[in-house]
Design an enzyme around this catalytic site. Sequence first.
Site, PDB file in Angstrom:
ATOM      1  N   TYR A 111       0.855  -1.194   0.000  1.00 22.13           N
ATOM      2  CA  TYR A 111       0.000   0.000   0.000  1.00 22.13           C
ATOM      3  C   TYR A 111       0.885   1.236   0.000  1.00 22.13           C
ATOM      4  O   TYR A 111       1.685   1.442   0.915  1.00 22.13           O
ATOM      5  CB  TYR A 111      -0.896  -0.046   1.240  1.00 22.13           C
ATOM      6  CG  TYR A 111      -1.873   1.093   1.404  1.00 22.13           C
ATOM      7  CD1 TYR A 111      -2.188   1.968   0.370  1.00 22.13           C
ATOM      8  CD2 TYR A 111      -2.514   1.284   2.627  1.00 22.13           C
ATOM      9  CE1 TYR A 111      -3.090   2.997   0.536  1.00 22.13           C
ATOM     10  CE2 TYR A 111      -3.427   2.306   2.818  1.00 22.13           C
ATOM     11  CZ  TYR A 111      -3.709   3.155   1.771  1.00 22.13           C
ATOM     12  OH  TYR A 111      -4.605   4.176   1.957  1.00 22.13           O
ATOM     13  N   LYS A 121      -1.655  -1.270  -3.933  1.00 23.22           N
ATOM     14  CA  LYS A 121      -2.672  -0.232  -3.837  1.00 23.22           C
ATOM     15  C   LYS A 121      -1.960   1.104  -3.923  1.00 23.22           C
ATOM     16  O   LYS A 121      -1.149   1.448  -3.060  1.00 23.22           O
ATOM     17  CB  LYS A 121      -3.463  -0.340  -2.532  1.00 23.22           C
ATOM     18  CG  LYS A 121      -4.511   0.761  -2.371  1.00 23.22           C
ATOM     19  CD  LYS A 121      -5.201   0.655  -1.019  1.00 23.22           C
ATOM     20  CE  LYS A 121      -6.125   1.845  -0.772  1.00 23.22           C
ATOM     21  NZ  LYS A 121      -6.727   1.809   0.581  1.00 23.22           N
TER      22      LYS A 121
END
Length: 307
Positions: free
Chosen positions: A138, A167
């Site tokens: 992320y 992400k």
Amino acid sequence: MAVPPVAGIIGYPVTPFVPDTGELDLERLRGLTGELVDAGCHAIAPLGSTGESAYLRDAEWDAVCETTLDAVAGRVPTVVGVSHWSTETTVRRARLAERHGATAIMVLAQKYWSLTEAELEQHFAAVAAATDLPVMLYNNPGTSGVDLPPLTVVALARKIPAITMVKESSGDVARFRDILDMSEGALSVYNGSNPVALEAFRAGASGWCTAAACLVPRWCLELHTAALHGPPERADALLATLLPFLKLIVDRGLPRTVKAGLDIQGRHAGPPRPPLRPLPAEDTSRLRELLDRLDAHPLTAAALPGG
């Protein structure tokens, strides 16, 4: 390219608190999670920034993880955010998520001291080695203070095979294509910046990680369908209508805006936890106006270009 374990609209539930005591409301969490699944979200991702993970005590984090995964009950994939300042706690959380049936884990590099490349690699490698789950790396420089550009992301994934997903929440759409190209399709990329949802899908994103689905799930699902299957003008029109709402919830902060929106809809989740404060009255009024407008919109093929 490998088929990613999650794709489509990935809904991020808030963590409800009892208004008078500030304690967890696990029954409400169970209900809100079930509503996201019933609304058609393709996956559920608890314990991100929307879920106020940073403000939970260890026992609370464990309870939210267990309750959410139990509520989903394997109906859709789950991606549990396990991030913490320390490697030890992140590893513990990853193992707990695996034990309760998570599909994947999501790891954000959080810092107090600036981290060297060697320290980042060591952290991600330790977390990845702790379970047999795939890892979603992320990148959210706005909240973590750490920016992982595509070159770094791909280098980490080559060294740590469990990292199969990324992400990307910087809002830089070019990064989606860069990651796909540099990894030769080995990495699946996911958008975490609401306003660029359509651009991200068009750049090759496998999914949209969004708290917007808590309030307007049908709009999110329709945008995903239009982005993948067209025609382009329908997707453009959907985003144009949805964009003021997306910008507001991002600009004013996801936990407070989503909880205010749930209150407006009569689906209460309590206040955010301090130091966060409830959404101010002026912003709440604007949010109500936007939700009313979206709720009143026919959202039919005949009402939008390309229908």
